[in-house]
Design an enzyme around this catalytic site. Structure first.
Site, PDB file in Angstrom:
ATOM      1  CE  LYS A   1      36.350  -3.207  45.470  1.00  0.00           C
ATOM      2  NZ  LYS A   1      37.088  -2.735  44.293  1.00  0.00           N
TER       3      LYS A   1
ATOM      4  CE1 TYR B   1      31.350  -5.027  48.790  1.00  0.00           C
ATOM      5  CE2 TYR B   1      29.855  -6.011  47.196  1.00  0.00           C
ATOM      6  CZ  TYR B   1      31.131  -5.897  47.736  1.00  0.00           C
ATOM      7  OH  TYR B   1      32.160  -6.651  47.246  1.00  0.00           O
TER       8      TYR B   1
END
Ligand code: HXC
Ligand code: NAP
Length: 283
Positions: free
Chosen positions: A165, A148
């Protein structure tokens, strides 16, 4: 396909190497001849993985270290060098994650994930890159991201992780360019779902949700640890010398099926969320 001594002479520092995918990468890389230095917060899993590697004839050592703490990372990096001499590769694998409705998050909850994933990755990255640059020696960094983030789509219900992330990916591409002149390669892997205790206990709300994840997966299966460990070995090896600034997705085409891995949590009714939250509050 790999020669058994493919990573001979290499020394690899891996964060979160005591459990899950970190453990699997450590075991595989050690099996290919690398020496492994593992860090994490809990001693027991690190000790167990080191024992497993040594029992199979490999070399491994560990230090407890919270990657959020720069001084602790520095101390672990020095301990690793003391043990193995030069460390040539770093795998930023440690992470924190959980599912939650974002409007319910406390600032500390957001910060807990950001500081492990984003700050922790920066701390380890800088600690080793400084050493490599000063010694005029090359280095390899491999960041474990998520789909994602790689897909640049984010994911509902895991917003701190998605933000962190995505930041790690920005670090990956930025540093690949900035440090190429020092012969430091920076790459990432974006795994799809790979069953681990750490991820499943925090991210799979129920058996039914797990079944739904399987049913909606284009390949109708989750990843196998050896598939990810082999990709990590390839990316760290000399065979991948010209791969720099890349993020390789390994998810059986799951994210292509529908961006936002956790958006299906929209199907969970409010009442179930409330039950889960009150059970957690009671702990
Ligand atoms: C809402 C939560 C929460 C939850 C914790 N918090 N869990 N909020 N929902 N489920 C809040 C706490 O209330 C607290 O805020 C703050 O977060 C910090 O919690 P602590 O437990 O004090 O923090 P700490 O001990 O540092 O633990 C960090 C952690 C924990 C991230 C919360 O889960 C952890 O240690 N995780 C490490 C392993 C891990 O997460 N593995 C999964 C990686 S899998 P307050 O305000 O109350 O102080 C992964 C895969 C992605 O990333 C893709 C999968 C397919
Ligand atoms: P895991 O077993 O929970 O791994 C997380 C590791 O990080 C643990 O060993 C943990 O050890 C360590 N860690 C957490 N906070 C730390 C800190 N502050 N300092 C040092 N170490 C810390 O989960 P996993 O599934 O294997 O995840 C590994 C990596 O893969 C993560 O980057 C995750 O985001 C990524 N990933 C996993 C999946 C999946 O499906 N499993 C999917 C996409 C991405 P301690 O608790 O002892 O510190």
């Amino acid at each position: 396909m790999f020669q058994q001594d493919m990573m001979k002479g290499r020394a690899i520092f891996i964060t979160g190497g005591g459990t899950g995918l970190g453990r699997s990468m450590a075991l595989r890389l050690a099996g290919l001849g690398a020496r492994l230095f593992l860090v994490g917060r809990r001693e027991e899993p690190l000790r167990d993985v080191c024992a497993e590697i040594r029992a199979a004839g490999g070399a491994a050592s560990f230090a407890t270290c919270d990657v959020r703490d720069y001084a602790a990372v520095e101390a672990a990096a020095s301990a690793a060098e003391k043990e193995f001499g030069r460390i040539d590769s770093l795998i930023n694998n440690a992470a924190g994650n959980f599912i939650a409705r974002t409007e319910k998050l406390s600032p500390n909850a957001f910060n807990a994930v950001i500081s492990i994933v984003l700050n922790g990755t920066f701390h380890c990255t800088q600690a080793f890159a400084r050493r490599w640059i000063a010694a005029k020696q090359p280095g390899n960094i491999l960041n474990i991201s998520t789909t994602y983030a790689a897909a640049n789509c984010g994911s509902g219900f895991t917003v701190p992780s998605a933000c962190a992330k995505a930041g790690v990916l920005a670090m990956t591409t930025s540093l690949a360019v900035e440090w190429a002149k020092y012969r430091i390669r920076v790459n990432a892997i974006a795994p799809g779902p790979f069953p681990t205790e750490g991820a499943w206990s925090r991210l799979m709300p129920s058996k039914q949700f797990e079944q739904h994840a399987l049913d909606s997966h284009p390949m109708k299966r989750f990843g196998r640890h050896e598939e990810l460990a082999n990709l990590a070995a390839f990316l760290l090896s000399d065979m991948a010398e010209y791969i720099n600034g890349e993020c390789v997705v390994i998810d059986g085409a799951q994210w292509l099926r529908g961006a936002g891995e956790f958006n299906d949590l929209l199907e969970i009714p409010e009442s179930v969320w409330e039950q889960m939250e009150s059970a957690r509050a009671k702990k």
